[in-house]
Design an enzyme around this catalytic site. Structure first.
Site, PDB file in Angstrom:
ATOM      1  CD  GLU A  50      -1.830  -2.141   1.853  1.00  0.00           C
ATOM      2  OE1 GLU A  50      -0.566  -2.457   2.279  1.00  0.00           O
ATOM      3  OE2 GLU A  50      -2.715  -3.194   2.236  1.00  0.00           O
ATOM      4  CG  PHE A 112      -8.904  -8.700  13.149  1.00  0.00           C
ATOM      5  CD1 PHE A 112      -7.554  -8.768  13.631  1.00  0.00           C
ATOM      6  CD2 PHE A 112      -9.127  -8.693  11.713  1.00  0.00           C
ATOM      7  CE1 PHE A 112      -6.583  -9.288  12.734  1.00  0.00           C
ATOM      8  CE2 PHE A 112      -8.303  -9.086  10.920  1.00  0.00           C
ATOM      9  CZ  PHE A 112      -7.010  -9.608  11.054  1.00  0.00           C
ATOM     10  CD  GLN A 113      -6.922  -6.416   9.172  1.00  0.00           C
ATOM     11  OE1 GLN A 113      -7.756  -6.482   8.138  1.00  0.00           O
ATOM     12  NE2 GLN A 113      -5.669  -7.164   8.817  1.00  0.00           N
ATOM     13  CE  LYS A 162     -17.801  -6.463   5.340  1.00  0.00           C
ATOM     14  NZ  LYS A 162     -16.882  -6.956   4.475  1.00  0.00           N
ATOM     15  CG  MET A 468      21.284  13.579   0.211  1.00  0.00           C
ATOM     16  SD  MET A 468      22.307  14.446  -1.112  1.00  0.00           S
ATOM     17  CE  MET A 468      20.915  15.504  -1.569  1.00  0.00           C
TER      18      MET A 468
HETATM   19  C1  LIG Z   1      12.020   7.319   3.759  1.00  0.00           C
HETATM   20  C2  LIG Z   1      13.101   7.965   4.011  1.00  0.00           C
HETATM   21  N1  LIG Z   1      13.993   7.604   4.736  1.00  0.00           N
HETATM   22  C3  LIG Z   1      15.201   8.240   5.028  1.00  0.00           C
HETATM   23  C4  LIG Z   1      15.578   9.347   4.339  1.00  0.00           C
HETATM   24  C5  LIG Z   1      16.715  10.136   4.448  1.00  0.00           C
HETATM   25  N2  LIG Z   1      17.684  10.101   3.217  1.00  0.00           N
HETATM   26  C6  LIG Z   1      17.772  11.154   2.310  1.00  0.00           C
HETATM   27  S1  LIG Z   1      18.679  10.538   0.917  1.00  0.00           S
HETATM   28  C7  LIG Z   1      19.015   9.273   1.526  1.00  0.00           C
HETATM   29  C8  LIG Z   1      19.853   8.237   1.043  1.00  0.00           C
HETATM   30  C9  LIG Z   1      19.454   7.717  -0.274  1.00  0.00           C
HETATM   31  O1  LIG Z   1      20.199   6.524  -0.965  1.00  0.00           O
HETATM   32  P1  LIG Z   1      20.096   6.239  -2.127  1.00  0.00           P
HETATM   33  O2  LIG Z   1      18.684   5.905  -2.715  1.00  0.00           O
HETATM   34  O3  LIG Z   1      20.879   5.073  -2.570  1.00  0.00           O
HETATM   35  O4  LIG Z   1      20.412   7.534  -3.281  1.00  0.00           O
HETATM   36  P2  LIG Z   1      21.748   8.402  -3.550  1.00  0.00           P
HETATM   37  O5  LIG Z   1      21.971   9.280  -2.489  1.00  0.00           O
HETATM   38  O6  LIG Z   1      22.937   7.345  -3.076  1.00  0.00           O
HETATM   39  O7  LIG Z   1      21.783   8.557  -4.741  1.00  0.00           O
HETATM   40  C10 LIG Z   1      18.369   9.010   2.834  1.00  0.00           C
HETATM   41  C11 LIG Z   1      18.593   7.744   3.943  1.00  0.00           C
HETATM   42  C12 LIG Z   1      14.396   9.846   3.465  1.00  0.00           C
HETATM   43  N3  LIG Z   1      14.779  11.036   2.770  1.00  0.00           N
HETATM   44  N4  LIG Z   1      13.244   9.008   3.239  1.00  0.00           N
END
Ligand SMILES: Cc1ncc(C[n+]2csc(CCOP(=O)(O)OP(=O)(O)O)c2C)c(N)n1
Ligand SMILES: [Mg+2]
Lengths: 573, 165
Positions: A50, A112-113, A162, A468
């Site tokens: 989802e 439930f749920q 429901k 990043m």
């Molecule tokens: C759901 C979620 N969890 C954590 C983050 C924090 N975050 C931002 S960019 C990133 C790294 C992304 O890694 P990747 O997908 O390998 O992309 P890259 O930066 O290596 O191109 C993280 C952990 C986020 N933005 N969203």
């Protein structure tokens, strides 16, 4: 004659012209699903999670301009949509999300749920409501579609117990609803607009800041006319990318945290900042005290609450971007901006946006390859370094649409949103630029893409890291790469500055993964393989293709402004 | 930073109070008091809200409230002549006979009712402005060891002819 709630549900979707719905079954929506089985004309897409489902609806909505419709069951089905609701809320994406709910007489019993999804979603939706009476059902669905798509668009959640689904009641789906507390702006204050125009007219260093609102209101052409007529340079936010075609002489680039040097300098030095359809998010402004310090600021936005919130504005105007621009175009007259443009061009020459080319295949080369390979394309990204490179180096505008998670920055958004975009627009190629981290957050959707016959091209930039975050560790945390190496095993040294020869193999093997799903996989390690790989991928029309680009882990997104610093303080190398 | 008042007309529906109060916590606005009740129109509730904020935040609060679908009207009462009262019950416990006498006198001066009385306690029922209630509480607190306070938050309505608060 009376009909059941479930029948009215389908009738409502038909009347609203819904052609696609993203749905996942469960105990509290089996009746609705059964009713969908009996109709033709609405396609039901079955995602594999989802969370991905709602991102698919977002991608569909962004690509088509229509409302994305979701249907999930109560409890875990509903809670799995929470991230997507927040994402759509931030990025103003029109969604109507139906959640099943336990029968009214069980609500409060911890049945439930049962979860109070309306309580959870209140702060991250434009509107959310539980249907408490069968006779309200038609009105509430009508309201939902109206609210989601008008004013500043956003997600609306309808919690549908429901018993309401099976109860008999009025067969009519209302043609109109009057909502006394909801009156989106449909006009523009001409006096204020005139004032704004005069300020722009009198500026010596005028600058237009275009945000995502330009796209939402479909005001790209009106903006183009305005810019060409007035000869005023333009910078964009990440969400505004493509508001003006990439190659346009008056387009400077993105501003903000990873904006172009010239764009941020222009913001810092302009004397009038004419902004349209942006929230002045902190990624755009940096240190608020230093933001556009010499400028009078005009702010046009459809959302009253976005105006004068983060920055102090000299001329606030509540209006739809397109409407305001059309009015402005009646007055627009050329300005003398030659000297100012030269100043901006000098900044660009001083620090052009470009990567070194002497160290193998760089992300920039990949983006240039994508630019060359498509005339018309929807470009969807995930979140991370690859997203910023995509926003810096990819060309947008015209037939090249950009879809990204801007406000919430949701990893896992890219791939499902790309599938949704492709479902909405099957004729148009869709390229998903994603990272090795974010792709793994929703890669189960490969099954959905194969099942639905949506041949999206996945450009997976594998840098073996959550890049990043690694970038921040590299620059500001003494290269202590905690929890960012995706190759790391529990046998690795804790203080690894890697990667190196001794590293364990990367899992998963994305080529084997593609194979497992009957999709296509191409691994690219050298520059000269980029274009052939893209060409090959374009040839596959039955299933998605993953092009895995192996890139260096050390590649940085530059320029960069450290969070909270002034935009003029860019790290350039 | 100062106190400001808002009258808020909202749909009289489940969840609206939660939504409005949720806004104040979600956005870290400083909510002082919030009262709610139905109006002459059963389908509409009116809230009286008091917040402490600076000018910019207050503008933002009004806008945020205004854009809620369930909010019908936002009225800024800060600089409007109005009638504003707060209900307050103050119980003074463990008092001697002399102290009870004194509480009666206080009640007289503050123009509030003695609603109930026991061998060693007195209950005051006050319908004053918030500020006057604060003053009364401060006085009782300074004089007596045990007091019990229940207050309801201010309700306000625009004046017809007078300019009292
Ligand atoms: C759901 C979620 N969890 C954590 C983050 C924090 N975050 C931002 S960019 C990133 C790294 C992304 O890694 P990747 O997908 O390998 O992309 P890259 O930066 O290596 O191109 C993280 C952990 C986020 N933005 N969203
Ligand atoms: Mg990565």
């Amino acid at each position: 004659m009376d009909i059941t709630g479930r029948k009215l549900f389908v009738r409502a979707l038909q009347e609203e012209g819904v052609d696609t719905i993203f749905g996942y079954p469960g105990g509290m929506v089996t009746d609705l699903m059964d009713e969908l089985y009996k109709q033709e004309g609405i396609r039901l897409v079955l995602p594999r999670h989802e969370q991905a489902l709602i991102h698919e609806a977002e991608g569909y909505a962004r690509a088509t301009g229509k409302i994305g419709v979701c249907l999930v069951t109560s409890g875990p089905g509903a809670t799995n949509t929470v991230t997507g609701l927040a994402d759509a809320h931030y990025d103003s994406i029109p969604l109507v999300c139906f959640t099943g709910q336990v029968p009214l007489n069980l609500i409060g019993n911890d049945a439930f749920q049962e979860v109070d999804i309306v309580g959870m979603a209140r702060n991250i939706t434009k509107y959310c409501v539980t249907v408490r009476e069968r006779k309200e059902l038609g009105k509430i669905i009508k309201m939902a579609f109206h609210i989601a798509s008008t004013g500043r668009p956003g997600p609306v959640l309808i919690d549908l117990p429901k018993n309401i689904q099976t109860e008999m009641g009025d067969a009519q789906y209302p043609e109109k609803v009057v909502i006394r507390g909801y009156k989106p702006y449909e006009s523009v204050h001409v006096g204020q607009l005139k004032k704004a125009y005069k300020i722009l007219k009198s500026a010596e260093k005028p600058l237009i800041l275009a945000g995502g609102g330009i796209h939402i209101s479909g005001a790209q052409e009106a903006l183009l006319y305005f810019v060409e007529k007035m000869k005023v340079p333009v910078v964009t936010t990440v969400m505004g990318k493509g508001a003006l075609p990439a190659q346009h002489p008056y387009y400077i680039g993105n501003c903000g945290m990873h904006g172009r040097y010239a764009a941020n300098m222009a913001v810092s030095r302009c004397d009038v900042l004419f902004s349209i359809g942006t929230r002045f998010n902190d990624r755009i402004t940096g240190d608020l005290n230093e933001f556009a310090p010499n400028a009078k600021i005009v702010h046009i936005d459809i959302d009253t609450a976005s105006i004068s919130r983060n920055v102090v504005v000299d001329v606030p105007i509540v209006a739809d971007a397109g409407l305001a621009l059309e009015k402005l175009n009646e007055w627009a007259e050329p300005k003398k901006t030659k000297k100012w443009m030269e100043e901006i061009r000098a900044w660009e020459e001083e620090n052009p946006l470009t990567m070194r080319r002497d160290k193998g295949m760089t992300p920039q080369m990949i983006m240039e390859g994508i630019n060359q390979s498509f005339e018309e394309v929807t470009l969807v990204t995930d979140v991370g370094q690859h997203q910023m490179w995509a926003s810096q180096y990819l060309e947008y505008g015209g037939k090249k649409q950009f879809i990204t998670s801007g406000g919430l920055g949701t990893m896992g958004f890219g791939f499902p949103a790309a599938i949704g975009a492709k479902i909405g627009n099957p004729e148009k190629p869709v390229v998903c630029i994603t990272g090795d981290g974010g792709f793994q957050m929703n890669m189960q959707e490969m099954a959905t893409a194969v099942a639905e016959g949506t041949p999206v091209i996945i450009c997976l930039l594998n840098n073996q890291y959550l890049g990043m975050v690694r970038q921040m560790q590299q620059l500001f945390y003494g290269k202590r790469y905690e929890a960012t190496c995706l190759r790391k095993r529990n046998t690795c040294p804790a203080d690894c500055k890697g990667p190196g020869e001794a590293c364990p193999p990367y899992v998963p093997d994305f080529m084997a993964f593609a194979k497992a799903y009957n999709a296509h996989g191409i691994r690219v390690e050298r520059q000269e393989e980029i274009l052939p790989a893209l060409r090959e991928a374009k040839g596959y029309t039955d299933a998605p293709t993953i092009i895995e680009f192996i890139i260096s882990s050390d590649e940085l997104v530059l320029p960069m402004v450290k969070g909270g610093n002034p935009m003029s303080e860019m790290i350039l190398k | 930073m100062k106190n400001r008042w808002i009258a808020l007309y909202v749909e009289n529906q489940v969840g609206v109070l939660a939504k409005v109060s949720g806004l104040f916590s979600a956005k870290s606005y400083n909510l002082q008091s919030l009262t709610v009740g139905t109006t002459e129109d059963e389908s509409v509730s009116r809230m009286t809200i008091c917040v402490t904020s600076d000018d910019i935040t207050f503008e933002q609060i009004k806008k945020q409230l205004n854009r809620m679908v369930e909010v019908i009207k936002v009225i800024d009462l800060t600089n409007v002549p109005l009638h504003m009262k707060e209900i307050l019950f103050a119980k003074v416990l463990n008092c001697t006979t002399a102290e009870k006498e004194e509480v009666f006198q206080i009640a007289q001066v503050f123009n509030v009712q003695v609603a109930d009385i026991g061998t060693d306690s007195v209950l005051l029922e006050c319908k004053l402005t918030e500020r006057r209630n604060n003053e009364l509480i401060a006085l009782l607190r300074s004089k007596y060891k045990r007091i019990e306070i229940v207050r309801g938050g201010a309700v306000a309505i625009e004046s017809i002819s007078t300019s009292c608060r």
